[in-house]
Design a protein around this motif. Structure first.
Motif, PDB file in Angstrom:
ATOM      1  N   GLY A 389       0.795  -1.228   0.000  1.00 16.98           N
ATOM      2  CA  GLY A 389       0.000   0.000   0.000  1.00 16.98           C
ATOM      3  C   GLY A 389       0.823   1.272   0.000  1.00 16.98           C
ATOM      4  N   VAL A 390       2.041   1.212  -0.566  1.00 17.50           N
ATOM      5  CA  VAL A 390       2.910   2.394  -0.556  1.00 17.50           C
ATOM      6  C   VAL A 390       2.967   3.108  -1.906  1.00 17.50           C
ATOM      7  CG1 VAL A 390       4.351   1.506   1.309  1.00 17.50           C
ATOM      8  CG2 VAL A 390       4.960   1.000  -1.070  1.00 17.50           C
ATOM      9  N   CYS A 391       2.258   2.601  -2.904  1.00 20.17           N
ATOM     10  CA  CYS A 391       2.393   3.130  -4.259  1.00 20.17           C
ATOM     11  C   CYS A 391       1.324   4.172  -4.579  1.00 20.17           C
ATOM     12  CB  CYS A 391       2.301   2.004  -5.287  1.00 20.17           C
ATOM     13  SG  CYS A 391       3.574   0.743  -5.101  1.00 20.17           S
ATOM     14  N   ALA A 392       1.726   5.181  -5.330  1.00 15.78           N
ATOM     15  CA  ALA A 392       0.780   6.157  -5.851  1.00 15.78           C
ATOM     16  C   ALA A 392       0.208   5.695  -7.184  1.00 15.78           C
ATOM     17  CB  ALA A 392       1.452   7.519  -6.025  1.00 15.78           C
ATOM     18  N   ALA A 393       0.911   4.788  -7.858  1.00 14.95           N
ATOM     19  CA  ALA A 393       0.425   4.234  -9.129  1.00 14.95           C
ATOM     20  C   ALA A 393       1.114   2.915  -9.384  1.00 14.95           C
ATOM     21  CB  ALA A 393       0.693   5.203 -10.281  1.00 14.95           C
ATOM     22  N   VAL A 394       0.383   1.962  -9.957  1.00 16.53           N
ATOM     23  CA  VAL A 394       0.921   0.680 -10.408  1.00 16.53           C
ATOM     24  C   VAL A 394       0.537   0.575 -11.873  1.00 16.53           C
ATOM     25  CG1 VAL A 394       0.926  -1.822 -10.075  1.00 16.53           C
ATOM     26  CG2 VAL A 394       0.635  -0.305  -8.106  1.00 16.53           C
ATOM     27  N   ILE A 395       1.490   0.804 -12.757  1.00 16.01           N
ATOM     28  CA  ILE A 395       1.182   1.026 -14.174  1.00 16.01           C
ATOM     29  C   ILE A 395       2.153   0.274 -15.083  1.00 16.01           C
ATOM     30  CG2 ILE A 395       0.038   3.242 -13.879  1.00 16.01           C
ATOM     31  CD1 ILE A 395       2.650   4.645 -14.351  1.00 16.01           C
ATOM     32  N   PRO A 396       1.770   0.062 -16.346  1.00 14.62           N
ATOM     33  CA  PRO A 396       2.662  -0.612 -17.295  1.00 14.62           C
ATOM     34  C   PRO A 396       3.944   0.181 -17.516  1.00 14.62           C
ATOM     35  CG  PRO A 396       0.415  -0.529 -18.138  1.00 14.62           C
ATOM     36  CD  PRO A 396       0.455   0.359 -16.942  1.00 14.62           C
ATOM     37  N   LEU A 397       4.986  -0.525 -17.891  1.00 12.35           N
ATOM     38  CA  LEU A 397       6.273   0.118 -18.120  1.00 12.35           C
ATOM     39  C   LEU A 397       6.174   1.250 -19.124  1.00 12.35           C
ATOM     40  CD1 LEU A 397       9.353   0.227 -17.743  1.00 12.35           C
ATOM     41  CD2 LEU A 397       9.542  -1.517 -19.539  1.00 12.35           C
ATOM     42  N   ASN A 398       5.381   1.053 -20.183  1.00 10.98           N
ATOM     43  CA  ASN A 398       5.331   2.083 -21.215  1.00 10.98           C
ATOM     44  C   ASN A 398       4.541   3.327 -20.808  1.00 10.98           C
ATOM     45  OD1 ASN A 398       2.679   1.182 -21.381  1.00 10.98           O
ATOM     46  ND2 ASN A 398       2.888   0.319 -23.442  1.00 10.98           N
ATOM     47  N   GLN A 399       4.024   3.340 -19.575  1.00 14.97           N
ATOM     48  CA  GLN A 399       3.375   4.546 -19.053  1.00 14.97           C
ATOM     49  C   GLN A 399       4.176   5.216 -17.936  1.00 14.97           C
ATOM     50  OE1 GLN A 399      -0.726   3.811 -17.906  1.00 14.97           O
ATOM     51  NE2 GLN A 399      -1.117   2.552 -19.721  1.00 14.97           N
ATOM     52  N   ILE A 400       5.213   4.526 -17.462  1.00 18.27           N
ATOM     53  CA  ILE A 400       5.958   5.065 -16.320  1.00 18.27           C
ATOM     54  C   ILE A 400       6.722   6.334 -16.698  1.00 18.27           C
ATOM     55  CG2 ILE A 400       7.839   4.615 -14.693  1.00 18.27           C
ATOM     56  CD1 ILE A 400       6.940   1.725 -14.572  1.00 18.27           C
ATOM     57  N   GLY A 401       7.331   6.367 -17.878  1.00 16.83           N
ATOM     58  CA  GLY A 401       8.100   7.537 -18.291  1.00 16.83           C
ATOM     59  C   GLY A 401       7.272   8.803 -18.314  1.00 16.83           C
ATOM     60  N   SER A 402       6.117   8.748 -18.954  1.00 17.32           N
ATOM     61  CA  SER A 402       5.270   9.948 -19.032  1.00 17.32           C
ATOM     62  C   SER A 402       4.756  10.331 -17.653  1.00 17.32           C
ATOM     63  CB  SER A 402       4.107   9.708 -19.990  1.00 17.32           C
ATOM     64  OG  SER A 402       3.316   8.598 -19.570  1.00 17.32           O
ATOM     65  N   LYS A 403       4.478   9.328 -16.811  1.00 15.00           N
ATOM     66  CA  LYS A 403       4.036   9.607 -15.451  1.00 15.00           C
ATOM     67  C   LYS A 403       5.135  10.313 -14.663  1.00 15.00           C
ATOM     68  CE  LYS A 403       1.211   9.065 -11.864  1.00 15.00           C
ATOM     69  NZ  LYS A 403      -0.132   9.667 -11.794  1.00 15.00           N
TER      70      LYS A 403
END
Length: 413
Positions: A389-403
């Protein structure tokens, strides 16, 4: 440096054995690894070959989940065989095996860019391999995790084989179980905390697949901190290729589970991918914006503050979470230096390293992003952080850069 005994433990009764092919020109090494595989109830030996050509000819018939592929072999070496193996049987995952020379480290990382899933460093001599419990443990752990060993019961340690090669795929319903990370904890007698709606801290919201997400921290980040392991080199190159041209206002510090020699080569690769200065971190080095620092193999990288500046400290303490370098002490020290201005990213990897350190970052007001299961080669480390429960987002690799770039611009969505 690598995986040790607790993380290597997998179920006693797998529902399906992982099929393994061993390719090595050394009769001793080939026979030894084949015997280790045959003795493990979670694994099935389906092929054993002395060179790449024989393996290429056999792979479509044997249909292995994992190929343990030596680099230096007569007739056809591992790097030449790699694309042919994948061409003849695309479902196979290739685990490169090489001794710890600079040349072999360079070849191993090149192999990752050509489709290999991971690598395992071999001891220098046959006698060392015969007596190295650590090598056997790490090799079998990686075979099971990457090959998709599935066990009965809730504590599972496996890779998403069907999606391991599709970086950026959509999340799956399995994400909520974080099975890979839980298996390592179960084997070691630990009970990692998982966030539920009843136990989640104030400020969390229910995200996809029941994962509890925290709100992004309010401070604009001043440092990007990345932890990764199995599958990490490919993920790091992809991420830094995307954000490198824009990351000039902050440093990027990386702890990737890798042995010495390999980390220096990785830093060179990341420099080419990002267009940024990149090197192994040096003890006492002042952290500079627009630079990439890679924790050297065999040392823990931590941060401290001197005269108002962030300074790198390399330590030679014992392994943490069976790893050296480890992400937990790195993240914990970064939280003390950067506080709310720390942004951590946890990428694909075995085990649960990084989850405890991530807690320190969020407790200091910073934020954590994690790679999702479907785009991870092994969803151990990011899965453990997600379940904590420490994450602000759990997202695909190809979305991490833009995030990442949106967060550094001050956006909170």
């Amino acid at each position: 440096m690598g995986l040790m005994s607790a993380e290597a433990t997998v179920a006693k009764s797998p529902s399906r054995q992982v099929k393994v092919m061993v390719v090595d020109d050394s009769v001793v090494i080939r026979g030894l690894i084949s015997r280790w595989v045959s003795e493990d109830p979670a694994l099935e030996l389906v092929g054993s070959h002395r060179n790449g050509r024989l393996a290429v000819e056999d792979i479509a018939k044997s249909k292995p989940d994992i190929v343990v592929l030596d680099i230096e072999m007569p007739d056809m070496d591992g790097l030449t065989a790699l694309p042919l193996l994948l061409k003849n049987y695309s479902k196979a995952r290739i685990l490169m095996a090489s001794t710890l020379t600079r040349r072999n480290a360079e070849i191993s990382l090149r192999a990752l860019s050509l489709g290999a899933t991971d690598y395992v460093p071999k001891p220098e001599s046959n006698s060392q391999i015969t007596t190295s419990r650590e090598f056997r443990t790490e090799l079998l752990a990686k075979i099971k995790a990457i090959g998709g060993a599935v066990e009965d019961g809730p504590a599972q340690f496996r890779a998403s084989r069907a999606t391991a090669g599709r970086l950026g795929a959509a999340p799956t319903a399995r994400a909520q179980q974080s099975r890979q990370a839980l298996a390592a904890d179960t084997a070691a007698g630990r009970k990692p905390a998982t966030a539920t709606a009843a136990s989640a801290p104030v400020g969390t919201v229910a995200g996809p697949n029941g994962i509890m997400l925290r709100k992004m921290g309010s401070a604009r980040p001043r440092a990007l901190l990345i932890g990764s392991s199995t599958g990490g080199p490919q993920a790091l190159e992809k991420l830094l290729q995307e954000i490198g041209p824009q990351m000039r206002s902050a440093p990027i510090l990386i702890t990737q589970h890798m042995p010495a020699t390999f980390t220096a080569i990785l830093a060179d690769h990341l420099a080419r991918a990002s267009g940024m200065p990149s090197a192994e971190a040096q003890d006492g080095e002042v952290v500079q914006n627009g630079h990439i620092y890679v924790a050297p193999g065999g040392k823990h990288m931590e941060l401290t503050k001197q005269a108002g500046q962030a300074v790198i400290r390399l330590t030679d303490g014992p392994p943490v979470n069976f790893c050296k370098p480890a992400v937990d002490p790195f993240f914990e020290s970064a939280a003390q230096v950067y506080g709310a201005a720390a942004l951590g990213v946890i990428l694909t990897g075995m085990g649960h390293d990084g989850a405890a350190g991530a807690r320190h970052i969020v407790d200091a007001g910073g934020s954590i992003l994690a790679q999702d299961e479907a785009s991870s080669v092994v969803w151990g480390m990011p899965g453990a952080a997600a379940q904590a429960g420490v994450c602000a987002a759990v997202i695909p690799l190809n979305q991490i850069g833009s995030k990442v770039m949106r967060v550094f611009r001050g956006e909170r969505t």
